[in-house]
Design an enzyme around this catalytic site. Structure first.
Site, PDB file in Angstrom:
ATOM      1  N   HIS A  77      22.260  -9.489 -27.606  1.00 38.33           N
ATOM      2  CA  HIS A  77      22.905  -9.051 -28.853  1.00 38.33           C
ATOM      3  C   HIS A  77      24.238  -9.754 -29.044  1.00 38.33           C
ATOM      4  CE1 HIS A  77      25.689  -6.184 -26.801  1.00 38.33           C
ATOM      5  NE2 HIS A  77      24.667  -5.896 -26.023  1.00 38.33           N
ATOM      6  N   ASP A  79      26.968  -8.733 -30.816  1.00 37.66           N
ATOM      7  CA  ASP A  79      28.190  -7.949 -30.938  1.00 37.66           C
ATOM      8  C   ASP A  79      28.714  -7.501 -29.585  1.00 37.66           C
ATOM      9  OD1 ASP A  79      25.853  -6.316 -30.843  1.00 37.66           O
ATOM     10  OD2 ASP A  79      27.034  -4.580 -31.454  1.00 37.66           O
ATOM     11  N   ASP A 116      29.293  -8.273 -21.835  1.00 34.06           N
ATOM     12  CA  ASP A 116      28.204  -7.469 -22.389  1.00 34.06           C
ATOM     13  C   ASP A 116      28.214  -7.686 -23.894  1.00 34.06           C
ATOM     14  OD1 ASP A 116      26.482  -5.506 -23.277  1.00 34.06           O
ATOM     15  OD2 ASP A 116      27.825  -3.844 -22.818  1.00 34.06           O
ATOM     16  N   GLU A 146      24.138  -3.848 -31.923  1.00 38.10           N
ATOM     17  CA  GLU A 146      23.552  -3.119 -30.790  1.00 38.10           C
ATOM     18  C   GLU A 146      24.502  -2.047 -30.285  1.00 38.10           C
ATOM     19  OE1 GLU A 146      22.572  -2.352 -26.472  1.00 38.10           O
ATOM     20  OE2 GLU A 146      24.433  -3.018 -27.413  1.00 38.10           O
ATOM     21  N   GLU A 147      25.775  -2.393 -30.189  1.00 35.89           N
ATOM     22  CA  GLU A 147      26.729  -1.471 -29.584  1.00 35.89           C
ATOM     23  C   GLU A 147      27.059  -0.295 -30.491  1.00 35.89           C
ATOM     24  OE1 GLU A 147      27.258  -1.655 -26.630  1.00 35.89           O
ATOM     25  OE2 GLU A 147      27.539  -3.678 -25.876  1.00 35.89           O
ATOM     26  N   ASP A 170      20.473  -8.488 -20.920  1.00 33.32           N
ATOM     27  CA  ASP A 170      21.558  -7.535 -21.185  1.00 33.32           C
ATOM     28  C   ASP A 170      21.731  -6.521 -20.059  1.00 33.32           C
ATOM     29  OD1 ASP A 170      23.599  -6.265 -22.554  1.00 33.32           O
ATOM     30  OD2 ASP A 170      22.271  -5.098 -23.829  1.00 33.32           O
ATOM     31  N   HIS A 457      32.349  -1.697 -21.677  1.00 32.05           N
ATOM     32  CA  HIS A 457      32.790  -0.788 -22.749  1.00 32.05           C
ATOM     33  C   HIS A 457      34.217  -0.301 -22.530  1.00 32.05           C
ATOM     34  CE1 HIS A 457      28.431   0.363 -24.141  1.00 32.05           C
ATOM     35  NE2 HIS A 457      28.570  -0.939 -23.923  1.00 32.05           N
TER      36      HIS A 457
END
Length: 492
Positions: A77, A79, A116, A146-147, A170, A457
């Protein structure tokens, strides 16, 4: 910026990751990096197209002689999670990520790194430009949002992809391969709560809870770290004897990140400051003791604030704090079928209150879709008591493990040969896109693997540099193996 990345090995992969670091790409703002990748593909003569959701596909034909090998989709992904430390101002829509190397790990200065899933995207791009690699037909699928919502995967065009094997890039654990993941859903709570004027004898204060580690709301949910929303609500409960009323509240910024900070503006009767500060000092000690060895940097502060004109009524304030206090948060159940894996959890991710308007977004994850639905219903039952509207959004299915998959067998053999060790086969309590993609393309065989990433994150996100080279070696070997010795048509 980030020139030092191009000195790392493998150079093509790190060169692409530098581009990703230098190009802002928070969820919902992937257009810039997408344009950059399209221009790169056109310069190399690679076919490319977009679906209606904004997902990007790049294609490279098979090496001559490998045309009959099964098509492989490299998937990641575009983003990244946008999180920065409070003392590090950063505009994720315009500022590049500044990277730093320390003790064999790559970090970002004060922000999330975007490993990530930037490293997975960079690896796929490096594969597409590797003319020394023997491979079958290749597609690189780069999804969006995605996030924030899994929106790209959820709205992926059907009948678009051609490959029969999907390698999701991922994952975040060296020496492991993933064959299943949790599904999830956002639970959104909204309400208009009654307010009343602030009285002359009431004083306005700013209450803050900071210093938590944060982290990924799936893979870190079982580690005992603090949730700023849950903890600040606990503090507000303890201050109720001081006659507090909420003016506003802001805790957490993303529903899939453990909230590190939360802030509340409140009013309380003049003369209660001493009692409030005493309670806060005792609570800070208690909470640090409870979080010892995990999240003991927690700090509470109470500062005077500009006078507020209105606050929630006493009843509304008590009812809201009570509802937040008992709302599901953290691990709900561990899996019996997959020992050591969380089955169901909830992250009380984002809570805001402004002028009586409440907004809450929680992220429920589970290996069982029925448990997600039940958790949403519990929120509906609880917050219905204060007149709130509760809805479930962006639901996505889990990925059912296929432990006998020929693709998994091939990967395990290669991993053993290249590293000397068999990979650990895992199911992850996080929302890989594989479950959604498998639902849209039921014939796909899928596995997920990646380099060693920690602190995803959160601004503590980092990647072990040596693990990236190993990840690259495994990816190249897997593609070459599938081209030279295809899986049988019956199983592929």
């Amino acid at each position: 910026m980030n020139e030092h990345l191009e000195t790392l090995t493998p150079r093509p992969l790190w060169r692409h990751f530098r581009t990703l670091c230098n190009t802002p790409r928070p969820s919902g703002h992937e257009a810039g990096i997408r344009r950059t990748l399209i221009a790169w593909a056109e310069a190399r003569g690679l076919a490319h197209d977009l679906d209606a959701a904004g997902n990007l596909r790049l294609k490279k034909p098979a090496t001559p002689g490998c045309e009959q090998a099964p098509g492989v989709i490299l998937q990641g992904h575009l983003d990244m999670v946008a999180q920065a430390n409070a003392e590090h101002p950063h505009d994720f829509t315009s500022d590049p990520i500044e990277t730093v190397i320390a003790d064999g790990w790559l970090h970002a200065r004060g922000t999330t790194l975007g490993a990530d899933n930037g490293l997975g995207v960079a690896a796929a791009l490096a594969i597409l430009e590797d003319d020394t690699l023997r491979h079958g037909p290749l597609e690189a699928l780069f999804t969006v949002e995605e996030e924030s919502s899994m929106g790209g995967a959820l709205h992926l065009a059907e009948g678009w992809l051609e490959g029969r094997i999907l390698l999701n890039l991922d994952s975040e654990d060296r020496g492991q391969v993933y064959i299943g993941c949790a599904g999830g859903a956002d639970v959104v709570v909204e309400a208009n709560l009654p307010t009343s004027a602030v009285h002359a004898e009431e004083r306005t204060w700013r209450l803050s809870l900071t210093g938590l580690v944060g982290g990924h709301s799936g893979i870190d949910i079982h580690k005992g770290r603090g949730n700023a929303n849950r903890l600040l609500v606990r503090v507000l409960r303890a201050l109720e004897p001081c006659g507090v009323r909420l003016v506003d509240y802001h805790g957490g910024t993303l529903r899939n990140a453990l909230p590190r900070e939360a802030f509340a503006t409140l009013v309380m009767a003049d003369g209660e400051e001493g009692a409030a500060r005493a309670r806060l000092a005792a609570l800070q000690d208690e909470l640090r003791a409870e979080l010892e060895g995990v999240d003991e940097g927690l700090a509470l502060a109470l500062e005077p604030a500009a006078r507020a004109e209105t606050a929630l009524t006493p009843t509304a304030s008590r009812m809201l704090v009570a509802a937040l206090h008992v709302a599901p948060c953290g691990v709900e159940r561990m899996s019996v079928a997959v020992p050591g894996v969380v089955e169901t959890s909830n992250n009380l991710g984002v809570v805001s209150l402004e002028a009586g308007r409440l907004h809450l977004c929680a992220l429920v994850r589970s290996l069982r879709d029925s448990a997600c639905a039940d958790m949403a219903d519990r929120f509906r039952a609880l917050f219905g008591l204060i007149g709130a509207e509760v809805r479930m959004e962006n639901a996505y299915p889990g990925w059912t493990p296929a432990p006998e998959s020929p693709l998994l067998t091939r990967f395990r053999e290669l991993h053993q040969r290249l590293t000397g060790d068999a990979p650990a086969v895992r199911v992850i309590h996080a929302g890989l896109e594989c479950g959604i993609l498998g639902g849209k393309y039921p014939g796909l065989q899928m596995i997920s693997f990646g380099p060693q990433i920690r602190g995803a994150h959160s601004p503590d996100e980092r990647v072990e540099i040596d693990s990236v080279a190993e990840f690259w070696q495994l990816l190249r070997a897997m593609l070459e193996s599938l081209a030279i010795d295809p899986l049988s048509p019956a199983n592929a």
